[in-house]
Design a protein around this motif. Structure first.
Motif, PDB file in Angstrom:
ATOM      1  N   HIS A  71       0.901  -1.154   0.000  1.00 34.28           N
ATOM      2  CA  HIS A  71       0.000   0.000   0.000  1.00 34.28           C
ATOM      3  C   HIS A  71       0.939   1.202   0.000  1.00 34.28           C
ATOM      4  O   HIS A  71       1.306   1.719   1.056  1.00 34.28           O
TER       5      HIS A  71
ATOM      6  N   MET B  34      -2.679  -1.713  -3.457  1.00 27.66           N
ATOM      7  CA  MET B  34      -4.088  -1.737  -3.068  1.00 27.66           C
ATOM      8  C   MET B  34      -4.298  -0.536  -2.153  1.00 27.66           C
ATOM      9  O   MET B  34      -3.882  -0.568  -0.994  1.00 27.66           O
ATOM     10  N   TYR B  35      -4.900   0.539  -2.713  1.00 29.07           N
ATOM     11  CA  TYR B  35      -5.140   1.711  -1.864  1.00 29.07           C
ATOM     12  C   TYR B  35      -6.155   2.634  -2.536  1.00 29.07           C
ATOM     13  O   TYR B  35      -6.535   2.436  -3.692  1.00 29.07           O
TER      14      TYR B  35
ATOM     15  N   ILE C  39      -9.928  -1.169  -6.082  1.00 29.63           N
ATOM     16  CA  ILE C  39     -10.319  -1.560  -4.725  1.00 29.63           C
ATOM     17  C   ILE C  39     -11.821  -1.690  -4.558  1.00 29.63           C
ATOM     18  O   ILE C  39     -12.610  -1.062  -5.277  1.00 29.63           O
TER      19      ILE C  39
ATOM     20  N   LEU D 230     -14.844  -2.353  -1.206  1.00 33.26           N
ATOM     21  CA  LEU D 230     -15.211  -2.528   0.200  1.00 33.26           C
ATOM     22  C   LEU D 230     -16.730  -2.471   0.286  1.00 33.26           C
ATOM     23  O   LEU D 230     -17.391  -1.962  -0.631  1.00 33.26           O
TER      24      LEU D 230
ATOM     25  N   HIS E 242     -10.915  -5.768  -0.440  1.00 30.41           N
ATOM     26  CA  HIS E 242     -10.015  -5.727   0.720  1.00 30.41           C
ATOM     27  C   HIS E 242      -9.829  -7.101   1.363  1.00 30.41           C
ATOM     28  O   HIS E 242      -8.712  -7.556   1.554  1.00 30.41           O
TER      29      HIS E 242
ATOM     30  N   THR F 250     -14.558  -7.839   4.870  1.00 31.78           N
ATOM     31  CA  THR F 250     -14.970  -6.451   4.593  1.00 31.78           C
ATOM     32  C   THR F 250     -15.687  -6.308   3.243  1.00 31.78           C
ATOM     33  O   THR F 250     -16.137  -5.217   2.904  1.00 31.78           O
TER      34      THR F 250
ATOM     35  N   ILE G  90      -6.454  -9.924  -2.970  1.00 25.40           N
ATOM     36  CA  ILE G  90      -7.281  -9.807  -1.757  1.00 25.40           C
ATOM     37  C   ILE G  90      -6.531 -10.333  -0.537  1.00 25.40           C
ATOM     38  O   ILE G  90      -5.776 -11.308  -0.625  1.00 25.40           O
ATOM     39  N   HIS G  91      -6.716  -9.653   0.610  1.00 20.90           N
ATOM     40  CA  HIS G  91      -6.189 -10.158   1.886  1.00 20.90           C
ATOM     41  C   HIS G  91      -7.019 -11.367   2.318  1.00 20.90           C
ATOM     42  O   HIS G  91      -8.249 -11.264   2.391  1.00 20.90           O
TER      43      HIS G  91
END
Lengths: 442, 442
Positions: B71, B129-130, B152, B154, B191, B195, B217-218
């Motif tokens: 990020h 990713m930001y 991104i 969310l 994310h 989320t 993706i996390h």
């Protein structure tokens, strides 16, 4: 004008004193080899007229780092054999190469290279264990670094001595020869409980009492070592040390990746010191010393890089980061081992383990001027919210800008003041070519 | 004389090709943005008359490093809050600070700082990713670095979009705007499963199919996250990704510290990629992804630094070392994860995960000239027995001497060719002061 006296005025002074003070707008006054005072800058201006001022407005001044366990001369074997388990690495690669090459010249050249690497990385003192400790002491003196030299001992013959008694008598002789040296101290350095048997260990306990020095020894480096010792002797190695009278506040036990609860209690009760070498332990897949638990039990934990053949560098700032990362993860607690504690482990805790904490390890009036600065005027280190955390988590050994040992400046704006850099590199390269060309294994 | 063509003649060429060749006495010929040839030096001399030769007799040339997860703009929050558990760090420090400060200017300035840090450390491509990915793309283009920008997503409103649909429509728009850019690619970047809920994840699977891009993706960063998801949804997060059709060879899953055997099999069978960020995971005490087991199962594992707010740097060479150390120790095998494998993880494996391995990630004729050199003429890097192991275990980001991206030289002998270094530092310092002065917490 007193030319022996000068003032350093950094942005931050990271004292590593009992209160962990981080001071701004302060001057550190150095007089000859000592820190004369740490005073607010306005006071310094009125008290110290006309002295040289080294103004470092973007830098942090901290105590020099203390590498609490290393084998300096092994720099010549850096990267000689990697990606191998400890015993294969030792018995099939390192020991044969040492058998072929280690002599006084190897130790002098390797130690010189290692001292230069150390100083550029902010290290002002190292605790060594290697062959020809007399040469190590001479080389440290020649290069102006503080050192604790290991009076080594083994059961078996090597290039340094033929048997345990000869190791100890040569150690006693070196101890005597070094009396009066202000910057070189000694520790008795038996290799490990599995290589130094019970009787010599008892003699070492007696020698410790008669000389009044500490004992520096590898203990519980791997699970296999502990298991084999238990099978052969019916007790764990640390219990052997207790049995022979070595488990006390003069013991500095290296590695300690294998510790049970009662051993942690014993270490705490006896005031023994642990010398933590996380990168060497990890690279050799030996495990991680439970440093958060040791510190919680009030055991003094210091940090060492181990030799460059196993780690593969003498980068104490890197070692601090590795200790923080793996220590937090092993403790399953991100709040454990805060940055301030890591800095202590790499400075004052090392001085305690080496028995020289009255001389060095923090920035306090009366102590030796063993100092390092970190230059934050770098893309890699901006912005700065907390200089201590920035040093632990972001700084790198090449961010070290200035180093003084006993008041003498050895590094200035990242450059050596008196070491012959290219000659040291060329000498290392020659050794590398010679060692590579005669490689028996691998 | 063809001014677009030049030869680099290093001591070693570390190809990172299928055979992991390390060549000596070879030249790498660069023509405009591409590697034209890798040829023995005598052949180069006869085939390429009068071209510029960049002779680097003490250096190794390797593919540029690929930071597979970061990020970048968070560089402005480097060291903002340390020594805290993940959720405290995020919810009490990072998210409030982001809420106060993140805007286009923050993202542009933070990303610029991060790109300069990356390039000096040998990084030629990053996967981000930001917020404001359009600004990230512009900044990468302006600074000449290769980038994979995260579209991104969310569930909740942020400065970038109000709801999942708006995130996706803005992502699609940016994807379209970036068509024709040779150095900027995109990945859809929800994310995390906790989320981004099921419905938007299904839309993302459809969007992936229509655009033909990967998904970043996390996943399974902490045990708590997995446990809470399981309690709320009756399945583990990775199972949710499988359920919505995201578990395939276009998935790049970040972190993955919590993996059971069947999940490792699933990742292998589907060809999913793992983006390993060891230092961030360790510092937040989240655990260690089982990378030796993943690699044994033939899962593609790449390495990322994560953002500088959690790690706290963008030092890929440091990250490789940490991956090696902790990976060997976790596998209880010092021979696992040899140096050659680590270099692959930081180069070609990253390119595979980002879907750009036909363009970059190795030194092979026809690929983009994304290159970095390591200068071994240093006290810290001598002697050299094995250049690959030396890079992994001893080199440091400041040992990176030259960097080319798409044939354009951005770093020369450690100095930026066209970035305004002091201006970047000053800008970061200004942001730091502003953010510190409005700190709500801590």
């Amino acid at each position: 004008m007193n030319t022996e006296q000068f003032a350093i005025t950094p942005r931050w002074v990271i004292c590593v004193d009992a209160e962990n003070r981080v001071l701004e707008n302060h001057a550190v006054i150095v007089n000859a080899d000592k820190i004369a005072a740490v005073v607010p800058w306005p006071e310094a201006q009125s008290r110290y007229h006309g002295i040289q001022v080294i103004d470092l407005p973007e830098q942090a001044l901290m105590p020099g780092l203390i590498n609490a366990h290393t084998h300096m001369a092994m720099n010549l074997l850096r990267g000689f054999a990697d990606d191998l388990p400890l015993m294969t690495w030792l018995s099939e690669h390192i020991w044969p190469a040492e058998g072929q090459h280690v002599n006084r010249e190897f130790v002098a050249d390797g130690t010189r290279l290692a001292i230069a690497e150390s100083v550029r990385g902010g290290v002002t003192c190292f605790n060594d264990m290697y062959f020809f400790p007399d040469t190590i002491a001479e080389t440290a003196k020649e290069m102006g670094i503080r050192a604790s030299v290991g009076l080594i001992a083994l059961d078996f013959p090597t290039v340094w001595a033929q048997n345990a008694d000869e190791y100890l008598s040569k150690g006693r002789e070196l101890y005597n020869d070094l009396q009066g040296q202000s910057m070189i101290t000694t520790m008795i350095a038996p290799h490990a409980p599995y290589t130094v048997s019970e009787e010599p260990l008892r003699k070492i306990a007696a020698m410790r009492d008669s000389l009044g020095v500490g004992v520096h020894i590898h203990v519980h480096e791997t699970a296999v070592e502990v298991q084999q010792f238990l099978e052969q002797h019916g007790i764990r190695p640390l219990a052997r040390l207790a049995e022979v009278g070595l488990l006390d506040d003069q013991l500095a036990a290296v590695h300690m990746t294998q510790l049970i609860d009662t051993e942690i209690e014993q270490l705490a009760q006896t005031g023994s010191h642990v010398l933590h070498c996380p990168e060497s332990n990890l690279k050799l897949a030996s495990g991680i010393a439970p440093i958060a638990r040791l510190l919680d039990a009030s055991v003094n934990v210091a940090i060492g890089t181990d030799g460059a053949a196993s780690n593969n560098d003498l980068d104490m700032l890197g070692e601090i980061r590795s200790a923080a990362f793996t220590g937090k993860n092993a403790a399953e607690n991100a709040a454990s081992l805060p940055a301030e504690q890591l800095i202590r482990m790499a400075t004052i805790n090392g001085a305690k383990a080496l028995g020289i904490d009255e001389q060095t390890g923090s920035i306090e009036a009366g102590k030796q001027a063993d100092l390092a600065t970190i230059d934050f005027n770098r893309i890699e280190l901006q912005p700065v919210y907390n200089p201590v955390a920035q040093i632990v988590y972001s700084a790198n050994r090449y961010d070290v800008s200035n180093v003084w040992i006993a008041g003498s400046q050895l590094l200035s704006a990242g450059n050596f003041t008196r070491y012959p850099e290219q000659a040291l590199i060329d000498k290392a390269r020659q050794w590398g070519e010679r060692i590579q060309s005669t490689r028996i294994t691998g």
